[in-house]
Scaffold this motif. Structure first.
Motif, mmCIF file in Angstrom:
data_model
loop_
_atom_site.group_PDB
_atom_site.id
_atom_site.type_symbol
_atom_site.label_atom_id
_atom_site.label_comp_id
_atom_site.label_asym_id
_atom_site.label_seq_id
_atom_site.Cartn_x
_atom_site.Cartn_y
_atom_site.Cartn_z
ATOM 1 N N ALA A 183 0.821 -1.216 0.000
ATOM 2 C CA ALA A 183 0.000 0.000 0.000
ATOM 3 C C ALA A 183 0.852 1.262 0.000
ATOM 4 C CB ALA A 183 -0.933 0.000 1.215
ATOM 5 N N ASN A 184 2.079 1.178 0.486
ATOM 6 C CA ASN A 184 2.959 2.342 0.560
ATOM 7 C C ASN A 184 3.859 2.354 -0.676
ATOM 8 O OD1 ASN A 184 5.054 4.203 1.193
ATOM 9 N ND2 ASN A 184 4.614 3.951 3.377
ATOM 10 N N LEU A 185 3.531 3.206 -1.641
ATOM 11 C CA LEU A 185 4.269 3.232 -2.900
ATOM 12 C C LEU A 185 5.728 3.642 -2.699
ATOM 13 C CD1 LEU A 185 1.701 4.783 -5.418
ATOM 14 C CD2 LEU A 185 2.342 2.394 -5.131
ATOM 15 N N GLU A 186 5.985 4.563 -1.789
ATOM 16 C CA GLU A 186 7.350 5.030 -1.566
ATOM 17 C C GLU A 186 8.229 3.896 -1.028
ATOM 18 O OE1 GLU A 186 8.942 7.661 -2.238
ATOM 19 O OE2 GLU A 186 7.428 9.143 -2.773
ATOM 20 N N ARG A 187 7.717 3.173 -0.042
ATOM 21 C CA ARG A 187 8.488 2.066 0.539
ATOM 22 C C ARG A 187 8.641 0.931 -0.483
ATOM 23 N NH1 ARG A 187 8.601 1.601 6.259
ATOM 24 N NH2 ARG A 187 8.127 -0.627 6.170
ATOM 25 N N TYR A 188 7.598 0.682 -1.256
ATOM 26 C CA TYR A 188 7.652 -0.368 -2.279
ATOM 27 C C TYR A 188 8.678 -0.017 -3.360
ATOM 28 C CZ TYR A 188 5.687 -4.218 -5.038
ATOM 29 O OH TYR A 188 5.501 -5.398 -5.729
ATOM 30 N N PHE A 534 17.020 -10.504 2.646
ATOM 31 C CA PHE A 534 16.208 -10.673 3.850
ATOM 32 C C PHE A 534 16.216 -9.436 4.754
ATOM 33 C CE2 PHE A 534 17.744 -14.783 2.442
ATOM 34 C CZ PHE A 534 16.569 -15.501 2.383
ATOM 35 N N VAL A 535 16.865 -8.345 4.297
ATOM 36 C CA VAL A 535 16.916 -7.142 5.108
ATOM 37 C C VAL A 535 15.568 -6.432 5.044
ATOM 38 C CG1 VAL A 535 18.078 -4.943 5.438
ATOM 39 C CG2 VAL A 535 19.376 -6.919 4.692
ATOM 40 N N THR A 536 15.100 -5.922 6.166
ATOM 41 C CA THR A 536 13.825 -5.215 6.196
ATOM 42 C C THR A 536 13.996 -3.784 5.703
ATOM 43 O OG1 THR A 536 14.202 -4.530 8.487
ATOM 44 C CG2 THR A 536 13.030 -6.602 8.149
ATOM 45 N N VAL A 537 12.871 -3.150 5.401
ATOM 46 C CA VAL A 537 12.903 -1.794 4.857
ATOM 47 C C VAL A 537 13.559 -0.828 5.828
ATOM 48 C CG1 VAL A 537 11.455 0.076 3.980
ATOM 49 C CG2 VAL A 537 10.814 -2.269 3.530
ATOM 50 N N ASP A 538 13.369 -1.047 7.103
ATOM 51 C CA ASP A 538 13.905 -0.128 8.096
ATOM 52 C C ASP A 538 15.432 -0.158 8.175
ATOM 53 O OD1 ASP A 538 11.305 0.519 8.725
ATOM 54 O OD2 ASP A 538 11.161 -1.023 10.276
ATOM 55 N N HIS A 539 16.066 -1.173 7.556
ATOM 56 C CA HIS A 539 17.505 -1.311 7.635
ATOM 57 C C HIS A 539 18.196 -1.035 6.297
ATOM 58 C CE1 HIS A 539 16.095 -3.474 11.207
ATOM 59 N NE2 HIS A 539 17.283 -3.268 11.724
ATOM 60 N N TYR A 540 17.491 -0.401 5.361
ATOM 61 C CA TYR A 540 18.123 -0.022 4.102
ATOM 62 C C TYR A 540 19.119 1.100 4.360
ATOM 63 C CZ TYR A 540 14.293 -2.478 1.719
ATOM 64 O OH TYR A 540 13.402 -3.424 1.284
#
Length: 577
Positions: A183-188, A534-540
Motif C-alpha cells: 500500500a505504501n508506494l514510496e516504501r515499495y 532478507f533485510v527489512t525496509v527499516d535497515h536499508y
C-alpha cells in the motif's frame, strides 16, 4: 442429502481443478517444454490432491454436523487422498525431482539414477527412524504389528504438523504485512531500488556462466568429431544449448550482447592457456556437463525474467508517484498503450487507473491487510487456547455455536482457506539461498516437484490441526461422524509423537515462529550473514538504495532508446512497403 452432497462435491472439485490449472500455468508458463507431458499430468494430479482437501473437509464437517453420521462417499474421497499423498510425498515426487535433475541422456538411466539416489537417502534416514521406533517400542511396551503401523502414521503426522506449523506461523504474519507494505508506494519503490543490485548481479552472473559454458562446449565439439563414440552425447548437449539460446533471444533479444563482449577479453586469456591442455572426455564427464547445462540454462532464464519484471514494476511505480505529484493521469500510461478495441474509452481507463493508484489503492490494500490481520489473530488465538480450553477457540465457536446454514459454511471455508493459503504462500515464496525457489512463468519442473511433495506432506496434518482447534478430534476414530478422522485416525498416546505433540508442541511452535516473524527475527538473523534479500525496509542504507536507483535509471534509459529504435525501424519497414 446424498444427491445434494454429490452435486456440491462435483462443483467444488471442478472449481479446485480450475484453480490448480491456473496455479500451474502461472508458475510453469514458458518452462512447459522442460519436462515430458506425463510429468506435468502427475504434477496436476499432485496439486489437485493438495488443494481439494479444503472444500472436501468443509463438506465432511457439514455432513457430520447435519446428519450425525459419516458419509461413505466422502470416506472414499479421503481414503484416495490419504494414500495418494503418502505415495506422492515419499516416493513418486522425490523420484521425479531427481529424474529431472539428472544429466543422463537416456530416460532409463535417468530413472535408475533417480531411484538409486532416493533409495540411498531413505536408507540413511531409515537408520534414524529405526532408532526412534525402537525407543518408542521399548518405552510404550508395544508388541504387535498394528501398533507399529500407528507409530508410523503418528510419526508422519508429527512431521507434517511440524512443517505446517512452521509455514503457517510465518504466513500468518507476512501475508497481512505484505498488503500493508504494497500500500505504501514510496516504501515499495525503495525496496525495488535496494534489491535491484542483487537481481542485476544475479542476471549478469548467469549470463557469464552461460557464456563460459558455451565456450567449454565448443571446445568439446571441436575435439569430438562425427564418428566418435561420444558424438551423440555432444550433439544432444548442443541441441539443448540451441533451444535455450532460441528461448533467450525470443524473449530478450539483447540479453547476451551488452555484457558478453565486456567479459570476452577477461576470459580469453584463461581459455588460451587451457586450449593446449589435453582433456579426456568420458560419458560420465558428459553426463555431469549435461546436468550443468540444465542447471545454468534454467538459472539464466529465471534471472533474466526476474530482472525484466523488476524493471517493469519499478518503471510503473515511478510513473505512479510522478502522476500523484503532478496530478497528471497521462503520465501513468508511459509504459504501455491501450488495446485498440477500447477506442475513445481509453481516456476513461486512464482516469480510473489514475484515481485508483493515487487515491484508492492505499485505502483498499490497507483495508484488506487489516481484515487479514484480524483473521490471523483469530487463528493464533484459537491455536493458543486449544491446549488449555478448546471451547475458547473461535473456530470451535463457529462450528458449535453458529446456526447451521450457508453463513456457517462460508465462515468455516474462509478460515480453512486462509490457514491453507498462509501455509502455501510461505512455501511458494521460500527463496532461502535460491534453492528450489518458484518464479512466475519460469519455474523449474524439478522445483515444482519439490513444492509438490512438501504440500503432500503437510496438507492432511494441516486439516488435522484445523479439526483440533475446532475440538473435533477428541473422539474414537472408528466411530467418528467425520470421515477424515476415520481415514486419517487420531494420534495415539505415544508420548512426544502422540497426543501431546498435537495439543502442546504444535501450537507452541506456531506461536514461537509467529512472534519471531513479527519481530523480523528471520530478516535480522539472516541480514547478519550479509544476505540482502532478507533485510527489512527499516535497515536499508542510503548508499545501497542510491546504487540500485542508478542501475534502474540507466536501465530505463537503455530500454527507452531500444524501444525508440525498434519503432523507427518498424516505421521504415512500413514506408518501404
Amino acid at each position: 442429502m446424498a444427491v445434494e452432497l454429490s452435486i456440491e462435491l462435483s462443483t467444488l472439485s471442478f472449481l479446485t481443478l480450475v484453480i490448480v490449472l491456473l496455479t500451474l500455468r502461472h508458475y510453469c508458463g514458458k518452462s512447459y517444454n522442460q519436462a515430458p507431458w506425463i510429468l506435468y499430468t502427475l504434477l496436476l494430479f499432485s496439486y489437485f490432491i493438495c488443494f481439494i482437501p479444503v472444500p472436501l473437509l468443509l463438506c465432511d464437517v457439514q455432513a457430520a454436523i447435519s446428519t450425525k453420521a459419516y458419509n461413505p462417499t466422502v470416506h472414499t474421497f479421503w481414503a484416495v487422498i490419504y494414500w495418494s499423498t503418502q505415495a506422492l510425498a515419499w516416493f513418486v515426487l522425490p523420484v521425479c525431482k531427481s529424474y529431472l535433475e539428472q544429466g543422463h541422456f537416456s530416460p532409463r538411466k535417468r530413472l535408475y539414477a533417480a531411484i538409486s539416489l532416493n533409495v540411498r537417502m531413505y536408507i540413511a534416514m531409515g537408520l534414524v527412524v529405526l532408532i526412534l521406533v525402537l525407543w518408542v517400542l521399548v518405552k510404550e511396551g508395544i508388541d504387535n504389528f498394528q501398533a507399529l503401523i500407528e507409530i508410523g502414521r503418528a510419526a508422519s503426522n508429527a512431521f507434517g504438523l511440524f512443517l505446517s506449523m512452521s509455514f503457517l506461523g510465518y504466513g500468518l504474519v507476512e501475508v497481512p504485512r505484505s498488503w500493508f507494505f504494497w500500500a505504501n508506494l514510496e516504501r515499495y519503490k525503495m525496496w525495488h531500488e535496494f534489491t535491484a543490485n542483487n537481481i542485476w548481479d544475479a542476471a549478469e552472473g548467469s549470463q557469464i556462466d552461460w557464456f563460459d559454458l558455451q565456450e567449454e562446449i565448443k571446445k568439446i565439439t571441436r575435439e569430438v568429431k562425427e564418428g566418435h563414440e561420444l558424438y551423440r552425447f555432444v550433439e544432444a548437449i548442443n541441441r539443448t544449448v540451441e533451444e535455450v539460446n532460441a528461448d533467450i533471444h525470443a524473449s530478450c533479444p539483447n540479453v547476451l550482447s551488452t555484457r558478453e563482449g565486456s567479459r570476452r577479453l577477461s576470459h580469453s586469456h584463461s581459455r588460451e592457456e587451457n586450449e593446449d591442455a589435453e582433456q579426456e572426455f568420458t560419458e560420465v564427464s558428459l553426463v555431469a556437463l549435461n546436468g550443468k547445462v540444465k542447471q545454468i540454462a534454467h538459472q539464466l532464464l529465471k534471472t533474466e525474467y526476474e530482472w525484466q519484471h523488476h524493471r517493469k514494476q519499478y518503471y510503473f511505480l515511478e510513473d505512479a508517484l510522478k502522476a500523484k505529484a503532478d496530478q497528471a493521469p497521462k503520465s501513468l500510461r508511459t509504459r504501455r498503450s491501450h488495446p485498440e478495441w477500447l477506442g475513445p474509452w481509453g481516456h476513461f481507463v486512464d482516469l480510473a487507473e489514475y484515481w485508483y493508484w493515487v487515491s484508492l489503492r492505499a485505502f483498499v490494500l490497507r483495508s484488506i491487510g487489516a481484515m487479514l490481520l484480524l483473521v490471523s489473530l483469530a487463528v493464533l488465538w484459537s491455536e493458543a487456547v486449544t491446549p488449555m480450553n478448546p471451547s475458547w477457540s473461535l473456530v470451535n465457536q463457529v462450528i458449535n455455536v453458529m446456526p447451521e446454514g450457508v453463513m456457517m459454511q462460508l465462515v468455516i471455508l474462509a478460515l480453512l482457506a486462509y490457514i491453507t493459503c498462509c501455509s502455501y504462500w510461505t512455501l511458494f515464496h521460500l527463496k532461502l539461498f535460491d534453492m528450489y525457489s518458484l518464479v512466475p512463468h519460469h519455474s523449474n519442473p524439478a522445483h515444482l516437484c519439490w513444492a509438490g511433495y512438501n504440500l503432500t506432506r503437510f496438507i492432511l496434518p494441516l486439516c488435522f490441526n484445523f479439526l483440533t482447534i475446532g475440538d473435533l478430534m477428541d473422539r474414537d476414530a472408528a466411530t467418528s461422524d467425520i470421515s477424515f478422522i476415520r481415514v486419517f485416525g487420531n494420534m495415539p498416546h505415544l508420548g512426544l509423537l502422540g497426543d501431546r505433540f498435537r495439543r502442546w508442541f504444535a501450537p507452541t511452535l506456531l506461536i514461537c515462529i509467529t512472534l519471531f516473524t513479527a519481530c523480523n527475527g528471520f530478516a535480522r538473523s539472516l541480514s547478519l550473514c550479509d544476505l540482502k534479500s532478507f533485510v527489512t525496509v527499516d535497515h536499508y542504507t542510503d548508499e545501497e538504495v542510491s546504487e540500485g536507483k542508478e542501475i534502474l535509471r540507466t536501465a530505463r534509459k537503455k530500454d527507452k532508446s531500444e524501444r525508440e529504435m525498434e519503432e523507427a525501424l518498424s516505421s521504415d519497414d512500413e514506408d518501404q512497403l
